[in-house]
Scaffold this motif. Sequence first.
Motif, PDB file in Angstrom:
ATOM      1  N   ALA A  32      91.153  54.162 -43.152  1.00  0.00           N
ATOM      2  CA  ALA A  32      89.836  53.547 -42.925  1.00  0.00           C
ATOM      3  C   ALA A  32      89.224  53.110 -44.252  1.00  0.00           C
ATOM      4  O   ALA A  32      88.681  52.004 -44.359  1.00  0.00           O
ATOM      5  N   ALA A  33      89.318  53.960 -45.269  1.00  0.00           N
ATOM      6  CA  ALA A  33      88.788  53.588 -46.584  1.00  0.00           C
ATOM      7  C   ALA A  33      89.541  52.396 -47.151  1.00  0.00           C
ATOM      8  O   ALA A  33      88.936  51.454 -47.688  1.00  0.00           O
ATOM      9  N   PHE A  34      90.853  52.404 -47.010  1.00  0.00           N
ATOM     10  CA  PHE A  34      91.678  51.299 -47.503  1.00  0.00           C
ATOM     11  C   PHE A  34      91.284  49.980 -46.847  1.00  0.00           C
ATOM     12  O   PHE A  34      91.121  48.955 -47.519  1.00  0.00           O
ATOM     13  N   PHE A  35      91.127  49.999 -45.521  1.00  0.00           N
ATOM     14  CA  PHE A  35      90.804  48.755 -44.826  1.00  0.00           C
ATOM     15  C   PHE A  35      89.356  48.327 -45.023  1.00  0.00           C
ATOM     16  O   PHE A  35      89.059  47.136 -44.979  1.00  0.00           O
ATOM     17  N   ALA A  36      88.451  49.263 -45.229  1.00  0.00           N
ATOM     18  CA  ALA A  36      87.075  48.887 -45.536  1.00  0.00           C
ATOM     19  C   ALA A  36      87.044  48.148 -46.877  1.00  0.00           C
ATOM     20  O   ALA A  36      86.376  47.113 -47.011  1.00  0.00           O
ATOM     21  N   PHE A  37      87.787  48.670 -47.854  1.00  0.00           N
ATOM     22  CA  PHE A  37      87.829  48.000 -49.156  1.00  0.00           C
ATOM     23  C   PHE A  37      88.601  46.684 -49.095  1.00  0.00           C
ATOM     24  O   PHE A  37      88.305  45.756 -49.843  1.00  0.00           O
ATOM     25  N   ALA A  69      87.443  42.039 -38.279  1.00  0.00           N
ATOM     26  CA  ALA A  69      88.329  42.913 -37.495  1.00  0.00           C
ATOM     27  C   ALA A  69      88.760  44.126 -38.323  1.00  0.00           C
ATOM     28  O   ALA A  69      88.815  45.249 -37.807  1.00  0.00           O
ATOM     29  N   GLU A  70      89.070  43.917 -39.592  1.00  0.00           N
ATOM     30  CA  GLU A  70      89.488  45.033 -40.440  1.00  0.00           C
ATOM     31  C   GLU A  70      88.339  46.009 -40.691  1.00  0.00           C
ATOM     32  O   GLU A  70      88.541  47.221 -40.671  1.00  0.00           O
ATOM     33  N   LEU A  71      87.140  45.485 -40.900  1.00  0.00           N
ATOM     34  CA  LEU A  71      85.988  46.358 -41.111  1.00  0.00           C
ATOM     35  C   LEU A  71      85.648  47.135 -39.837  1.00  0.00           C
ATOM     36  O   LEU A  71      85.380  48.343 -39.883  1.00  0.00           O
ATOM     37  N   ALA A  72      85.687  46.456 -38.701  1.00  0.00           N
ATOM     38  CA  ALA A  72      85.429  47.134 -37.421  1.00  0.00           C
ATOM     39  C   ALA A  72      86.515  48.170 -37.137  1.00  0.00           C
ATOM     40  O   ALA A  72      86.225  49.276 -36.653  1.00  0.00           O
ATOM     41  N   GLY A  73      87.755  47.831 -37.438  1.00  0.00           N
ATOM     42  CA  GLY A  73      88.850  48.775 -37.239  1.00  0.00           C
ATOM     43  C   GLY A  73      88.715  49.996 -38.130  1.00  0.00           C
ATOM     44  O   GLY A  73      88.975  51.126 -37.707  1.00  0.00           O
TER      45      GLY A  73
END
Length: 161
Positions: A32-37, A69-73
């Motif tokens: 989640a941290a990886f995709f938020a960044f 989509a990545e932030l929501a995921g």
Amino acid sequence: MNTTTTTATARPAARPGGCANTLLWAAQIVLAAFFAFAAVPKLAGAHTAVTMFGQIGAGQWLRYLVGTAELAGAAGLLIPQLAGLAAAGLAADMAGASIINAAVLHSAAGAMTIPLFAAFTLIAATRRAQIRDLAAAVTRRRQPLARPQAFRQNDQDRRRS
């Protein structure tokens, strides 16, 4: 004669899959941290993201869609009821990214997107009961709301007239 009595202390029953569940949550937090960044540069319009999505040729709307989509995921991975569905969505995102990297960009980024696809597929498969529960909750038929007594009385009065 000296007798010693030992008392066994009762240990609470372990949760089914307790250690595996903990490891899965740890992986979800890291991903989640990886995709938020990873989503921030796409949404902020960083030059590298704009250039990459320009090379794809689908337009900059795709950059916003993928970033959102990545932030929501990433957020969904942290919510227990949504974690399975978020992982399935991010697996689909990584499948698309793998195809685009190989076919359009001719990039070696597939070395990262394919293992991420596998990780998200594993999370989604492990959390499939949550996905099933979420689908049942969304599709559950709701009972129609009862009409207030005042409206029922007016209907009865109209029928008598």
